[in-house]
Design an enzyme around this catalytic site. Structure first.
Site, short mmCIF file in Angstrom:
data_model
loop_
_atom_site.label_atom_id
_atom_site.label_comp_id
_atom_site.label_asym_id
_atom_site.label_seq_id
_atom_site.Cartn_x
_atom_site.Cartn_y
_atom_site.Cartn_z
CD GLU A 193 8.04 4.70 -4.69
OE1 GLU A 193 8.22 5.88 -3.96
OE2 GLU A 193 6.96 4.30 -5.03
CG ASP A 272 3.51 12.28 -4.05
OD1 ASP A 272 2.16 12.49 -4.56
OD2 ASP A 272 4.02 11.12 -4.07
#
Length: 328
Positions: A193, A272
């Site tokens: 990421e 999230d």
């Protein structure tokens, strides 16, 4: 897009907390968290590393098993409203009892009870993956792995690592992952990421995971992409999260379709979602808009996700019926 039945493999439980839920909990406890919210009520932060600080501030008001039961209910209601029929959520005993096994069991019991109620009411099944936090360090990961090993079973089915990829090396956490694996837990690791393609290689070499969380920066190393495809490593791709945080500059430049075309097993998750202003529905809409993904592609991706899920065969058979497909 909302009505397509979905399997989500990469969802942080605290990261799914609606802002209104956290604001309400803070008010109940007379805690001032006004600095983490925008004027319109959403979460606010400058970049990924500030996001980690805001995330930990938000979780600071989650201090009891009952708080986590209420959180689980709120998160699963939102997921189910977006067509999710099966979800695997990341849980950290760091936030649930400070790494003490006895305290962790109390939190886990409350979370499971709330998940059972949500399944009865909304038709969504939840399973848990315990994560250590990378930027807390390898020594802190040891008691977390012990919590995982002590509660491994039909509900806690995996072990992983989240947090700041730029801190430490996967090999530093080998003891924790070996402990979890010996307890029968499946393995996933956040990599690729922020740490580049090399972070994916390091995770594969040091920890032998079944899945990689994110993994999108692997696209910069085509030999690595081919390795992922050949070894059947599943990527828990979170495209809306990647675009929002700036891992990818926009949807068109996101590598999920290039990875899929090259034979990598990709899945879709939200990471999230309320922190990024996204849902599984909005991610599906963007995948359809920018890459032409249709119901056939989404069905394929959800079958891949079900095959890669860490739950047992009986659960997979139940979820397959909800997807309208055969059990893997």
């Amino acid at each position: 897009m909302r009505d397509i039945p979905k399997v989500e493999l990469h969802l942080h439980l605290e990261g799914g907390a609606p802002p209104a839920f956290i604001r309400g909990l803070a008010k109940e406890k007379s805690v001032d968290l006004s600095g983490i919210f925008r004027a319109d009520g959403g979460y606010t932060y400058r970049d990924f590393w500030h996001f980690l600080q805001v995330y930990e501030a938000a979780t600071s008001v989650l201090t009891s098993p009952d708080d986590y039961a209420r959180l689980t209910t709120a998160v699963l209601e939102e997921s189910a409203a977006n067509g999710v029929v099966y979800s695997e959520t990341f849980l950290s005993p760091d936030f649930c009892g400070g790494g003490d096994v006895g305290a962790w069991r109390e939190y886990l019991h409350a979370i499971r009870e709330a998940a059972d109620r949500a399944e009865a009411q909304h038709g969504i099944t939840l399973r848990g993956i315990i994560t250590c936090i990378r930027h807390f360090g390898p020594e802190r990961a040891r008691p977390i792995a012990e919590c995982a090993a002590q509660t491994a079973g039909d509900w806690i089915t995996g072990f992983g690592m989240a947090g700041d990829e730029l801190k430490g090396k996967p090999a530093d956490f080998k003891w924790a992952f070996d402990c979890a694996r010996e307890a029968g837990l499946r393995i996933t690791v956040h990599a690729g990421e922020w740490g580049g393609a090399q972070s994916v290689r390091d995770a594969l070499d040091a920890l032998q995971p079944d899945r990689i969380g994110h993994g999108v920066q692997a696209i910069d190393d085509l030999a690595l992409v081919d390795r992922l495809a050949e070894d059947g490593i599943v990527l828990e791709v979170c495209p809306g999260s990647n675009v929002f945080l700036g891992v990818c500059k926009d949807w068109r430049s996101h590598p999920i379709e290039k990875l899929r075309e090259r034979g990598v097993k990709v899945t879709v998750s939200t990471d999230d979602p309320p922190f990024f202003g996204i849902t599984m529905t909005s991610d599906y809409e963007n995948l359809n808009r920018h890459f032409g993904w249709d119901e056939e592609v989404f069905a394929e991706v959800n079958r891949t996700a079900l095959e890669a899920a860490f739950c047992d065969a009986a659960t997979k058979e139940k979820i397959a019926k909800r997807l309208g497909t055969k059990a893997p």
